[in-house]
Design a protein around this motif. Structure first.
Motif, mmCIF file in Angstrom:
data_model
loop_
_atom_site.group_PDB
_atom_site.id
_atom_site.type_symbol
_atom_site.label_atom_id
_atom_site.label_comp_id
_atom_site.label_asym_id
_atom_site.label_seq_id
_atom_site.Cartn_x
_atom_site.Cartn_y
_atom_site.Cartn_z
ATOM 1 N N ALA A 7 -7.454 17.995 7.099
ATOM 2 C CA ALA A 7 -7.032 17.839 8.490
ATOM 3 C C ALA A 7 -6.141 16.615 8.613
ATOM 4 N N PRO A 8 -4.943 16.738 9.192
ATOM 5 C CA PRO A 8 -4.036 15.580 9.291
ATOM 6 C C PRO A 8 -4.667 14.378 9.963
ATOM 7 N N SER A 9 -5.554 14.600 10.941
ATOM 8 C CA SER A 9 -6.147 13.474 11.663
ATOM 9 C C SER A 9 -7.176 12.716 10.837
ATOM 10 N N PHE A 10 -7.532 13.238 9.659
ATOM 11 C CA PHE A 10 -8.469 12.549 8.777
ATOM 12 C C PHE A 10 -7.868 11.239 8.280
ATOM 13 N N TRP A 11 -6.558 11.233 8.080
ATOM 14 C CA TRP A 11 -5.861 10.063 7.534
ATOM 15 C C TRP A 11 -5.371 9.217 8.704
ATOM 16 N N ARG A 12 -6.052 8.080 8.963
ATOM 17 C CA ARG A 12 -5.838 7.342 10.208
ATOM 18 C C ARG A 12 -5.118 6.005 10.028
ATOM 19 N N SER A 13 -4.774 5.633 8.809
ATOM 20 C CA SER A 13 -4.129 4.332 8.638
ATOM 21 C C SER A 13 -2.752 4.326 9.294
ATOM 22 N N PRO A 14 -2.496 3.357 10.155
ATOM 23 C CA PRO A 14 -1.171 3.260 10.784
ATOM 24 C C PRO A 14 -0.101 2.715 9.838
ATOM 25 N N LEU A 15 -0.507 2.289 8.644
ATOM 26 C CA LEU A 15 0.474 1.738 7.709
ATOM 27 C C LEU A 15 1.292 2.829 7.028
ATOM 28 N N ARG A 16 0.680 4.010 6.868
ATOM 29 C CA ARG A 16 1.395 5.076 6.164
ATOM 30 C C ARG A 16 2.603 5.531 6.968
ATOM 31 N N GLY A 17 3.662 5.819 6.224
ATOM 32 C CA GLY A 17 4.871 6.298 6.857
ATOM 33 C C GLY A 17 6.016 6.336 5.870
ATOM 34 N N PRO A 18 7.103 6.975 6.232
ATOM 35 C CA PRO A 18 8.230 7.118 5.303
ATOM 36 C C PRO A 18 8.804 5.791 4.826
ATOM 37 N N TRP A 19 8.832 4.757 5.701
ATOM 38 C CA TRP A 19 9.456 3.498 5.302
ATOM 39 C C TRP A 19 8.680 2.842 4.160
ATOM 40 N N LEU A 20 7.350 2.709 4.317
ATOM 41 C CA LEU A 20 6.547 2.086 3.277
ATOM 42 C C LEU A 20 6.618 2.889 1.983
ATOM 43 N N THR A 21 6.502 4.197 2.101
ATOM 44 C CA THR A 21 6.568 5.047 0.916
ATOM 45 C C THR A 21 7.917 4.918 0.222
ATOM 46 N N VAL A 194 2.806 10.162 8.622
ATOM 47 C CA VAL A 194 2.418 9.391 9.800
ATOM 48 C C VAL A 194 1.198 10.045 10.436
ATOM 49 N N SER A 195 0.137 9.265 10.607
ATOM 50 C CA SER A 195 -1.096 9.809 11.152
ATOM 51 C C SER A 195 -0.911 10.227 12.608
ATOM 52 N N PRO A 196 -1.382 11.437 12.984
ATOM 53 C CA PRO A 196 -1.318 11.846 14.394
ATOM 54 C C PRO A 196 -2.375 11.142 15.239
ATOM 55 N N ASN A 197 -3.351 10.507 14.568
ATOM 56 C CA ASN A 197 -4.426 9.825 15.302
ATOM 57 C C ASN A 197 -4.716 8.498 14.611
ATOM 58 N N PRO A 198 -3.742 7.563 14.653
ATOM 59 C CA PRO A 198 -3.912 6.315 13.904
ATOM 60 C C PRO A 198 -4.965 5.409 14.529
ATOM 61 N N LEU A 199 -5.476 4.495 13.721
ATOM 62 C CA LEU A 199 -6.359 3.460 14.240
ATOM 63 C C LEU A 199 -5.614 2.624 15.274
ATOM 64 N N ALA A 200 -6.338 2.109 16.226
ATOM 65 C CA ALA A 200 -5.684 1.412 17.346
ATOM 66 C C ALA A 200 -4.922 0.182 16.891
ATOM 67 N N GLU A 201 -5.538 -0.661 16.071
ATOM 68 C CA GLU A 201 -4.903 -1.899 15.656
ATOM 69 C C GLU A 201 -4.897 -2.017 14.133
ATOM 70 N N PRO A 202 -3.731 -2.098 13.534
ATOM 71 C CA PRO A 202 -3.695 -2.289 12.075
ATOM 72 C C PRO A 202 -4.173 -3.691 11.716
ATOM 73 N N THR A 203 -4.879 -3.812 10.614
ATOM 74 C CA THR A 203 -5.350 -5.122 10.169
ATOM 75 C C THR A 203 -4.258 -5.924 9.473
ATOM 76 N N VAL A 204 -3.187 -5.256 9.087
ATOM 77 C CA VAL A 204 -2.075 -5.923 8.419
ATOM 78 C C VAL A 204 -0.815 -5.117 8.698
ATOM 79 N N SER A 205 0.321 -5.780 8.720
ATOM 80 C CA SER A 205 1.581 -5.077 8.934
ATOM 81 C C SER A 205 2.030 -4.411 7.633
ATOM 82 N N ARG A 206 3.035 -3.547 7.755
ATOM 83 C CA ARG A 206 3.565 -2.912 6.542
ATOM 84 C C ARG A 206 4.155 -3.956 5.604
ATOM 85 N N ARG A 207 4.862 -4.920 6.159
ATOM 86 C CA ARG A 207 5.415 -5.976 5.299
ATOM 87 C C ARG A 207 4.293 -6.819 4.692
#
Length: 409
Positions: A7-21, A194-207
């Motif tokens: 299920a796409p919503s299982f993966w909730r990290s807001p860090l994932r995305g095309p830029w980081l990858t 990109v998670s459709p249901n990301p966690l509200a606040e990331p603990t660290v930025s992508r950088r």
């Protein structure tokens, strides 16, 4: 919250995305390409086309298309290429793990194949991930001297590298344009990463995540690279079997791989009374030389390192002995010395016998060494005599030499 990784919503990290990858992918694109090239150079350094004893992958077929006679200049060539190969491979581990983490949702995308092209892309992705894990795991185990994998390291790593790099090239051709476009964009494209249901606040930025990965790579580099040097720098190689302090002090206090006891060398065989070097050459001409007789021949010195496939090396050591080309002249090859087949007193092990090409034999720095750094060879360094050749892998610098056979191989 979804409990299934499909299920796409299982993966909730807001860090994932095309830029980081994409950032991680570009780093791996350059790093893995350099790894592959230096790995092929390491294979070529063994001169596998010269003799079956040098070739641990006899069924390579067209995969040996690029092989060439390994040169003797510069004398530190193998020390450089294999040091880069192993150190870079270990340094890239955090980047590889971060990259796999960033794309793991794609491995669980349903349906598994939406079209033939999509099915081929998924297949290449499985080969890429499986090949990467296989190559890095077997490489690290070899560096750590943990031979727990089935079969020989050489064919496993060689064939695995071709499978992995083929999938890597296919993936790079498909994804590099997209990765470069993602790096230029300030906003994330809509993507299954990109998670459709990301966690509200990331603990660290992508950088911040990239700094963490870079720091982990730097730590591995610092605790690995030192084994390619001597002295204080070697002490920083905390994660390497041949890091830390030198095994002893004095002229013979530099690193070794196999001791005489490990190789099963009987001291009775290497004594002055028992040991004779058998040298065979043109038309079966043979001479037998005691160590005292070798010491009466013209002796020469060479400053050469020892460099191993596991990535460690020593600085230049001062070796002294008889030139290989002078020994060839004793058995009928006065002008152009031919190839050389070397046999050791060691009775077990993959490289107790080895072959050297004519260009290696002819080099004036190539010696049957009798002493190092001003003292006779110790048993662990190959007493009563050993081969030392510029730019050759350590396993081709045969220790405890018993027989030399000159001739075309």
């Amino acid at each position: 919250m979804a409990r299934s990784p499909f299920a796409p919503s299982f993966w909730r990290s807001p860090l994932r995305g095309p830029w980081l990858t994409s950032v991680l992918g570009v780093v791996l694109l350059g790093g893995i390409t350099l790894l592959f090239v230096t790995g092929l150079l390491s294979y070529a350094a063994y001169n596998p086309d010269l003799s079956p004893v040098n070739d641990k992958t006899p069924d390579k077929g067209i995969l040996g298309f690029y092989l060439f006679s390994w040169p003797t200049d510069p004398h530190w060539l193998y020390r450089l290429t294999q040091g880069v190969h192993v150190t870079l491979g270990i340094t890239l581990i955090p980047v590889l793990l971060a990259k796999l983490w960033s794309v793991v949702p794609k491995l669980f995308t349903l349906p598994p194949a939406r079209s033939l092209a999509h099915a081929l892309e998924r297949l290449s992705l499985l080969l890429l991930v499986g090949g990467a894990l296989f190559e890095f795991v077997t490489g690290v185990l070899n560096v750590q001297l943990d031979y727990v994998f089935p079969g020989s390291f050489y064919p496993l790593h060689f064939y695995g590298a071709w499978v992995f790099f083929t999938a890597f090239v296919a993936h790079a051709v498909l994804k590099t344009p997209l990765a470069l476009r993602n790096l230029r964009q300030l906003r994330e494209e809509k993507s299954e990463l990109v998670s459709p249901n990301p966690l509200a606040e990331p603990t660290v930025s992508r950088r911040g995540a990239l700094w963490f990965v870079g720091g982990a790579s730097l730590l591995l580099f610092v605790t690995t690279a030192g084994r390619s040097f001597d002295g204080v720098l070697r002490r920083t190689a905390l994660l390497a079997p041949h890091g830390g302090a030198e095994p002893a002090s004095g002229p013979a206090g530099f690193q070794i791989n196999k001791t005489a006891a490990y190789a099963g060398i009987d001291p009775a065989e290497t004594g002055e009374e028992a040991w004779r070097l058998v040298v065979t050459g043109r038309d079966g001409r043979t001479v037998r030389l005691a160590r005292a007789q070798l010491l009466q021949l013209p002796l020469h010195s060479s400053a050469l390192p020892i460099a191993c496939v596991e990535g460690w090396s020593t600085s230049d050591q001062w070796w002294r002995g008889v030139r290989l080309r002078d020994l060839a002249a004793l058995v009928g090859y006065e002008d152009d010395p031919p190839d050389l087949f070397v046999e050791s007193l060691q009775r077990h092990g993959a490289f107790r016998r080895a072959a050297l090409r004519a260009n290696q034999v002819a080099d004036p720095r190539s010696l049957l060494a009798l002493s190092v750094n001003g003292e006779d060879l110790t048993p662990d360094h190959g007493h009563p005599a050993r081969i030392i050749v510029p730019a050759a892998p350590g396993v081709l610098n045969t220790k405890w030499v018993a027989r030399l056979t000159f001739g075309d191989l």
